[in-house]
Design an enzyme around this catalytic site. Structure first.
Site, PDB file in Angstrom:
ATOM      1  N   LYS A 207      43.800  49.999   6.340  1.00 52.10           N
ATOM      2  CA  LYS A 207      45.056  50.689   7.320  1.00 52.10           C
ATOM      3  C   LYS A 207      44.304  51.302   8.486  1.00 52.10           C
ATOM      4  O   LYS A 207      44.869  50.939   9.604  1.00 52.10           O
ATOM      5  CB  LYS A 207      45.733  51.833   6.652  1.00 52.10           C
ATOM      6  CG  LYS A 207      46.810  52.412   7.485  1.00 52.10           C
ATOM      7  CD  LYS A 207      47.979  51.758   8.160  1.00 52.10           C
ATOM      8  CE  LYS A 207      48.685  52.257   9.173  1.00 52.10           C
ATOM      9  NZ  LYS A 207      49.712  51.558   9.758  1.00 52.10           N
ATOM     10  N   GLY A 260      49.396  54.921  22.983  1.00 53.50           N
ATOM     11  CA  GLY A 260      49.835  56.370  22.750  1.00 53.50           C
ATOM     12  C   GLY A 260      50.726  56.098  21.367  1.00 53.50           C
ATOM     13  O   GLY A 260      50.411  55.058  20.636  1.00 53.50           O
ATOM     14  N   CYS A 263      50.809  57.000  15.914  1.00 55.54           N
ATOM     15  CA  CYS A 263      49.501  56.333  15.073  1.00 55.54           C
ATOM     16  C   CYS A 263      48.099  55.883  15.570  1.00 55.54           C
ATOM     17  O   CYS A 263      47.305  56.530  15.365  1.00 55.54           O
ATOM     18  CB  CYS A 263      50.159  54.975  14.566  1.00 55.54           C
ATOM     19  SG  CYS A 263      51.519  55.298  13.041  1.00 55.54           S
TER      20      CYS A 263
HETATM   21  N1  LIG Z   1      55.587  56.123  12.424  1.00 54.89           N
HETATM   22  C1  LIG Z   1      55.005  55.110  12.423  1.00 54.89           C
HETATM   23  O1  LIG Z   1      55.422  54.214  12.962  1.00 54.89           O
HETATM   24  C2  LIG Z   1      54.153  54.769  10.908  1.00 54.89           C
HETATM   25  C3  LIG Z   1      53.817  53.444  10.580  1.00 54.89           C
HETATM   26  C4  LIG Z   1      52.727  53.458   9.696  1.00 54.89           C
HETATM   27  C5  LIG Z   1      52.344  54.556   9.116  1.00 54.89           C
HETATM   28  N2  LIG Z   1      52.701  55.823   9.338  1.00 54.89           N
HETATM   29  C6  LIG Z   1      52.379  56.937   8.630  1.00 54.89           C
HETATM   30  O2  LIG Z   1      52.996  57.387   7.696  1.00 54.89           O
HETATM   31  C7  LIG Z   1      53.023  58.803   7.635  1.00 54.89           C
HETATM   32  C8  LIG Z   1      54.469  59.541   7.987  1.00 54.89           C
HETATM   33  O3  LIG Z   1      54.680  59.001   9.375  1.00 54.89           O
HETATM   34  P1  LIG Z   1      56.153  59.614  10.215  1.00 54.89           P
HETATM   35  O4  LIG Z   1      55.909  59.185  11.476  1.00 54.89           O
HETATM   36  O5  LIG Z   1      57.108  58.808   9.272  1.00 54.89           O
HETATM   37  O6  LIG Z   1      56.165  60.992  10.061  1.00 54.89           O
HETATM   38  P2  LIG Z   1      57.370  62.033  10.492  1.00 54.89           P
HETATM   39  O7  LIG Z   1      56.635  63.244  10.969  1.00 54.89           O
HETATM   40  O8  LIG Z   1      58.320  61.279  11.012  1.00 54.89           O
HETATM   41  O9  LIG Z   1      57.987  62.419   8.912  1.00 54.89           O
HETATM   42  C9  LIG Z   1      57.284  63.124   7.896  1.00 54.89           C
HETATM   43  C10 LIG Z   1      58.183  64.130   6.954  1.00 54.89           C
HETATM   44  O10 LIG Z   1      57.794  64.529   6.214  1.00 54.89           O
HETATM   45  C11 LIG Z   1      58.348  66.027   5.622  1.00 54.89           C
HETATM   46  N3  LIG Z   1      57.180  66.541   5.040  1.00 54.89           N
HETATM   47  C12 LIG Z   1      56.332  67.171   5.008  1.00 54.89           C
HETATM   48  N4  LIG Z   1      55.677  67.696   3.986  1.00 54.89           N
HETATM   49  C13 LIG Z   1      56.620  67.670   2.966  1.00 54.89           C
HETATM   50  C14 LIG Z   1      56.768  68.141   1.679  1.00 54.89           C
HETATM   51  N5  LIG Z   1      55.866  68.865   1.067  1.00 54.89           N
HETATM   52  N6  LIG Z   1      58.040  67.838   1.070  1.00 54.89           N
HETATM   53  C15 LIG Z   1      58.802  67.058   1.691  1.00 54.89           C
HETATM   54  N7  LIG Z   1      58.854  66.666   2.822  1.00 54.89           N
HETATM   55  C16 LIG Z   1      58.044  67.014   3.763  1.00 54.89           C
HETATM   56  C17 LIG Z   1      58.379  66.261   7.158  1.00 54.89           C
HETATM   57  O11 LIG Z   1      59.391  67.458   7.194  1.00 54.89           O
HETATM   58  C18 LIG Z   1      58.726  65.095   7.920  1.00 54.89           C
HETATM   59  O12 LIG Z   1      60.277  64.858   8.056  1.00 54.89           O
HETATM   60  C19 LIG Z   1      51.956  59.313   8.554  1.00 54.89           C
HETATM   61  O13 LIG Z   1      50.849  59.357   7.679  1.00 54.89           O
HETATM   62  C20 LIG Z   1      51.698  58.053   9.464  1.00 54.89           C
HETATM   63  O14 LIG Z   1      50.458  57.987   9.940  1.00 54.89           O
HETATM   64  C21 LIG Z   1      53.477  55.946  10.319  1.00 54.89           C
END
Ligand SMILES: NC(=O)c1ccc[n+]([C@@H]2O[C@H](COP(=O)([O-])OP(=O)(O)OC[C@H]3O[C@@H](n4cnc5c(N)ncnc54)[C@H](O)[C@@H]3O)[C@@H](O)[C@H]2O)c1
Length: 439
Positions: A207, A260, A263
């Site tokens: 990743k 930006g 990620c």
């Molecule tokens: N956004 C993208 O395009 C993308 C793409 C691939 C991978 N990722 C990865 O996926 C992961 C999540 O990214 P995202 O953009 O969805 O983040 P986000 O901030 O949109 O969502 C994370 C959620 O997790 C919740 N959370 C945190 N701790 C918790 C707990 N203990 N119990 C329940 N809920 C909890 C938060 O309240 C939040 O709503 C990251 O590691 C990111 O790097 C993101």
């Protein structure tokens, strides 16, 4: 398959809705009461095309629900995904794993039967080992296997990406884990999406390597753009000319204001840290990050150059604030640094974005927000295209010119043709396409 998705953000909500669409029973869990209550009322907490329809369809079919009760959702599930955030840690740029480890502790206490715990969050190599250790420490009797399954979806095209992935990467050496993951992804597997099984640490590194490579590609073409401007070449033709070579490929070769988003910046920073900690520094990625950082403020200097270097008192209209089109995500959007740099130079900012303004209001000060592109052009000395939303591609240039104090467009996404803008009487500056203008 019964699935609990811990974390209902951009990744958790899309993944949960898509898994439900495959026919699984999914509970999306979040500790953010606002998010869960909105979803229970049928409101989307984020903007992602078609997500509201997919969620509603699967909620109505009884396959998708939302809860704050992690323990209950986990106890009922055969597979528990961790999809919480892994932002940059303040100070040192390492991935902040406190949400992942916090979730692992909560999950451990709730496990009642054989459960596959899957890390979907982007996490540094070795995090799966630590998640497993935490679960065994919290609940020594738990029958559990920890799998890595990084997510590659792109915001703005998330559902399509999730349902038609280039590949699915699964990191596990456990036979039971492999069987459950095969079952979860069976609908995609039948559609010939390649599933790649590998070691857990390898999956975690894949990743970061993927994101670092893409960030490198973007940064490479951005540097070529700077050179093209100096030597009188056209970077779009350069990109086309090299992109047609299959070994290079045409994607991610669009010159612009620097990468930006949620990620690339944090993942390149985290990879650099991991590599340094293991005494195997990734010099190329270090350079990519440094070049990209400089670029954001350099874009402000590019705008200033049009006005002979002086922006004091100038009114600048910004079209597009989110880090890319079709999302409301403002995390590390280039617009943020650009606007602050323009303000530092004395410019007054007015801005419009179809989805990003509510979040932008929380992050920026002294910005006047507009109702649309034409209002954003009103009395502006220059208009800057920062995010290439579809609606900016077909603006009425005559009307735009009428609204503006002076007809200047700085297009940081190269969405217009220089000849066309010149024909409409604009002074037009873009990226990597030599132009000799100033007012
Ligand atoms: N956004 C993208 O395009 C993308 C793409 C691939 C991978 N990722 C990865 O996926 C992961 C999540 O990214 P995202 O953009 O969805 O983040 P986000 O901030 O949109 O969502 C994370 C959620 O997790 C919740 N959370 C945190 N701790 C918790 C707990 N203990 N119990 C329940 N809920 C909890 C938060 O309240 C939040 O709503 C990251 O590691 C990111 O790097 C993101």
């Amino acid at each position: 398959m019964r699935i609990a998705m811990v974390g209902t953000g951009y990744v958790g909500l899309v993944s949960g809705a898509c898994f439900a669409d495959f026919g699984h029973h999914v509970t999306c869990v979040d500790r953010d009461a606002g998010k869960i209550s909105a979803l229970l009322c049928g409101e989307m907490p984020i903007f992602e095309p078609d997500l509201d329809r997919l969620v509603k369809f699967n909620v109505d079919a009884g396959r998708l629900n939302f809860s704050m009760d992690l323990a209950k959702s986990v106890a009922e599930a055969e597979a528990v995904f961790i999809a919480v955030g892994t932002p940059s840690r303040r100070g040192d740029g390492h991935a902040d794993l406190s949400y992942v480890y916090g979730a692992a502790r909560e999950i451990a206490k709730a496990i009642r039967k054989f459960t596959v715990v899957i890390t979907k969050s982007t996490v540094p190599v070795g995090t799966g080992d630590e998640v497993e250790r935490i679960i065994r420490e919290e609940n020594p009797g738990a029958d559990v296997t920890v799998v890595s399954n990084p997510e590659f979806l792109r915001e703005g095209a998330a559902i399509r990406d999730f349902k038609h992935p280039d590949r699915i990467v699964v990191g596990t050496e456990d036979e039971r884990g492999r069987k459950v993951m095969t079952e979860i992804y069976r609908p995609l597997y039948l559609n010939q999406a390649p599933i790649m099984f590998t070691g857990r640490r390898t999956a975690e590194l894949i990743k970061y390597a993927a994101n670092a490579f893409l960030a490198t590609k973007v940064t490479f073409i951005n540097e070529m753009a700077d050179l093209a401007e100096k030597v009188g070449a056209n970077v779009q033709d350069v990109a086309r000319g090299i992109g047609m070579d299959n070994r290079i490929g045409s994607k991610f070769l669009h010159a612009g204001p620097g990468f930006g988003g949620s990620c690339f910046p944090k993942d390149t920073r985290a990879l650099i840290k991991t590599a340094q900690d293991h005494d195997a520094p990734t010099r190329i990625v270090e350079a990519v990050l440094a070049v990209n950082e400089n670029r954001k403020r350099a874009m402000a200097r590019k705008v200033a150059a049009v006005f002979g270097g002086n922006l004091r008192g100038k009114r600048i209209g910004i079209l597009g604030l989110t880090f890319k089109p079709n999302t409301d995500d403002m995390r590390e959007a280039p617009s943020l640094s650009l606007i602050v740099a323009l303000q530092d130079m004395g410019a007054r900012i007015q801005a419009y974005d179809p989805e990003g303004m509510p979040q932008a209001r929380l992050e920026l000060t002294d910005v006047e927000y507009c109702d649309g592109a034409y209002q954003c052009a009103q009395n502006a000395d220059a208009l800057i295209i920062v995010t290439e939303w579809e609606e900016f591609r077909a603006l009425d240039f005559a009307r735009l010119k009428n609204e503006m104090a002076s007809p200047v467009i700085v297009d940081l996404r190269n969405i217009y043709r220089p000849e066309e803008l010149a024909a409409h009487g604009f002074l037009y500056e873009s990226v990597g396409r030599a132009s000799k203008i100033s007012v």
